[in-house]
Design a protein around this motif. Structure first.
Motif, PDB file in Angstrom:
ATOM      1  N   ARG A  83       3.184   1.072  -0.494  1.00 51.30           N
ATOM      2  CA  ARG A  83       4.022   0.835  -1.538  1.00 51.30           C
ATOM      3  C   ARG A  83       4.487  -0.525  -1.342  1.00 51.30           C
ATOM      4  O   ARG A  83       5.549  -0.894  -1.838  1.00 51.30           O
ATOM      5  CB  ARG A  83       4.935   1.907  -2.247  1.00 51.30           C
ATOM      6  N   ALA A  84       3.821  -1.585  -0.716  1.00 57.65           N
ATOM      7  CA  ALA A  84       4.451  -2.752   0.024  1.00 57.65           C
ATOM      8  C   ALA A  84       5.828  -2.560   0.602  1.00 57.65           C
ATOM      9  O   ALA A  84       6.623  -3.420   0.684  1.00 57.65           O
ATOM     10  CB  ALA A  84       4.692  -3.434  -1.438  1.00 57.65           C
ATOM     11  N   THR A  85       5.688  -1.582   1.479  1.00 56.51           N
ATOM     12  CA  THR A  85       6.829  -1.309   2.442  1.00 56.51           C
ATOM     13  C   THR A  85       6.074  -0.435   3.600  1.00 56.51           C
ATOM     14  O   THR A  85       5.536   0.572   3.230  1.00 56.51           O
ATOM     15  CB  THR A  85       7.940  -0.690   1.911  1.00 56.51           C
ATOM     16  N   VAL A  86       6.429  -0.670   4.825  1.00 49.52           N
ATOM     17  CA  VAL A  86       5.917   0.108   5.959  1.00 49.52           C
ATOM     18  C   VAL A  86       7.345   1.079   6.112  1.00 49.52           C
ATOM     19  O   VAL A  86       8.239   0.481   6.271  1.00 49.52           O
ATOM     20  CB  VAL A  86       5.684  -0.599   7.219  1.00 49.52           C
ATOM     21  N   LEU A  91      -0.969  -4.016   6.138  1.00 46.36           N
ATOM     22  CA  LEU A  91      -1.773  -3.406   4.856  1.00 46.36           C
ATOM     23  C   LEU A  91      -1.041  -2.591   3.718  1.00 46.36           C
ATOM     24  O   LEU A  91      -0.207  -2.167   4.119  1.00 46.36           O
ATOM     25  CB  LEU A  91      -2.689  -2.136   5.489  1.00 46.36           C
ATOM     26  N   ALA A  92      -1.460  -3.089   2.577  1.00 46.96           N
ATOM     27  CA  ALA A  92      -0.711  -2.342   1.551  1.00 46.96           C
ATOM     28  C   ALA A  92      -1.802  -1.602   0.492  1.00 46.96           C
ATOM     29  O   ALA A  92      -3.226  -1.965   0.642  1.00 46.96           O
ATOM     30  CB  ALA A  92      -0.048  -3.632   0.735  1.00 46.96           C
ATOM     31  N   ASN A  93      -1.609  -1.170  -0.438  1.00 48.13           N
ATOM     32  CA  ASN A  93      -2.414  -0.035  -1.137  1.00 48.13           C
ATOM     33  C   ASN A  93      -2.595  -0.420  -2.431  1.00 48.13           C
ATOM     34  O   ASN A  93      -1.838  -0.161  -3.060  1.00 48.13           O
ATOM     35  CB  ASN A  93      -1.731   1.240  -0.948  1.00 48.13           C
ATOM     36  N   THR A  94      -3.718  -0.743  -2.713  1.00 51.82           N
ATOM     37  CA  THR A  94      -4.026  -1.165  -4.001  1.00 51.82           C
ATOM     38  C   THR A  94      -3.785  -0.044  -5.196  1.00 51.82           C
ATOM     39  O   THR A  94      -3.323  -0.418  -6.123  1.00 51.82           O
ATOM     40  CB  THR A  94      -5.623  -1.521  -4.283  1.00 51.82           C
ATOM     41  N   TYR A  95      -4.301   1.025  -4.936  1.00 52.83           N
ATOM     42  CA  TYR A  95      -4.077   2.193  -5.995  1.00 52.83           C
ATOM     43  C   TYR A  95      -2.595   2.443  -6.290  1.00 52.83           C
ATOM     44  O   TYR A  95      -2.386   2.477  -7.485  1.00 52.83           O
ATOM     45  CB  TYR A  95      -4.880   3.612  -5.106  1.00 52.83           C
TER      46      TYR A  95
END
Ligand SMILES: [Zn+2]
Length: 367
Positions: free
Chosen positions: A38-41, A58-62
């Motif tokens: 969610r735009a945070t590790v 890496l960030a998650n599109t979904y």
């Protein structure tokens, strides 16, 4: 001129070291991307990420298209501004996450229910590109059709052909020249299908290639065979990225076959479950034997956790559910992972990668 390119710097057998250039800086390869769903590790500030050695995240599109939505991220400076990470970012396309939601898959795309509010969501190859371009990631991934393993050959083959058609649609939908789009090789555990999938996707001329549908429960031998079938079909001057792989032995086996990039939740997720990755094997910090242990998690590690804290203290934090436990274990596990890949690059440059790999694997006896 493509937005993302890869230049070799050294080779040792099939293993290779190099530099991937992106609009937000260079990445030495082989390398690992920590997962920032969610735009945070989780538990890591961007300063922490720099300190542990991350060069790309890496960030998650979904997740981001549902919360807060790509328009919000775009308005707040795209992903780089939104999460205050000025380095390279790769976004996955969302297909892998959607798979667990039991989507309806048609030729048009995927239809599924949002995990947040149950709303009907459609994800097409075109929409996946548009969302990722709005997020502003340096590297976007095409929407692919993942299949669970084992699956009947017919289903794997069908998913492979559809992934190819979707890759063509994704290329047509791409608008931003200042961002890169990578293709994805599917094909399950069947070496013939892997070879075919790699050949077909390589013919589309992407600047980099994900090898997807692995690290989903197949054996190490099955994975090695799939990589051995796919990799020779991919152009040598392009980045090769095994999606979802991040365990020590698995990454070293893939690097030996010429893989450049990885991502995985393992180092960060295990940390939050009280597991530390160490040079002598993985340990659980929960165990009673650490109560009065004054030693660090890993003698050979120079991370802030190992420099400052004992196993006894970390066990105390973990067993009393103190949030600091998650952060300190995450700092350590990511440092371990980045150290491993840095040493792999050095070993490749020195022409002794196989020796290095054998040494690392033999030392990791574990619990
Ligand atoms: Zn450490």
């Amino acid at each position: 001129m493509t937005a993302v390119a890869w230049e070799p710097s050294a080779g040792d057998g099939n293993a290779r070291a190099g530099v991937m250039s992106t609009p937000h800086g260079d990445v030495e390869t082989p390398n690992f991307m920590p997962v920032g769903t969610r735009a945070t590790v989780k538990t890591m500030d961007v300063e922490d990420l720099r300190t542990v050695g991350a060069q790309i995240v890496l960030a998650n599109t979904y997740h981001l298209m549902l919360r807060p939505g790509e328009a919000v991220v775009s308005k707040l400076g795209e992903l780089h501004g939104f999460m205050a990470w000025s380095g390279p970012i790769l976004t996955d396309s969302g297909g892998y996450q959607v798979l667990s939601l039991n989507p309806t898959i048609t030729e048009e795309g995927l239809v599924f229910r949002s995990t947040y509010d149950g709303a009907r969501v459609e994800l097409t190859p075109e929409r996946a590109v548009a969302v990722q371009e709005a997020l502003g990631s340096d590297i976007a991934m095409v929407l692919d059709v993942p299949v669970p393993l084992p699956s009947p050959r017919r289903l794997v083959e069908e998913a492979m052909h559809r992934t190819h058609r979707w890759a063509e649609r994704a290329l047509d939908a791409k608008q931003r020249d200042d961002r890169a789009l990578f293709g994805i090789v599917q094909g399950g555990a069947d070496p013939d299908l892997r070879e075919q999938a790699a050949k077909d996707i390589a013919a589309l001329g992407f600047p980099g290639y994900g090898i997807g549908g692995l690290a989903v429960g197949e054996t190490a031998d099955e994975r090695d065979l799939a990589l051995d079938a796919a990799i020779p079909q991919l152009p040598p001057a392009r980045v090769r990225y095994v999606m979802g792989l991040g365990d020590t032995e698995g990454m070293l086996a893939a690097i030996a076959r010429g893989v450049d990039l990885f991502d995985c939740v393992i180092p960060t997720r295990l940390a939050r479950h009280g597991k530390a990755l160490t040079r002598s094997g993985d340990i659980s910090i929960k165990r009673a034997e650490w109560v009065e242990d004054e030693t660090p998690l890993d003698d050979g590690c120079s991370c802030l956790t190992c420099r400052r804290y004992s196993r006894g203290y970390l066990r105390h934090l973990y067993t009393t559910s103190e949030p600091l436990a998650d952060r300190l274990l995450t700092v350590h596990n990511l440092t371990y992972t980045f150290d491993l890949l840095r040493m792999a690059r050095t070993a490749i440059a020195a022409g002794r990668f196989n020796e290095f790999r054998q040494h690392v694997v033999a030392a990791r006896v574990g619990e």
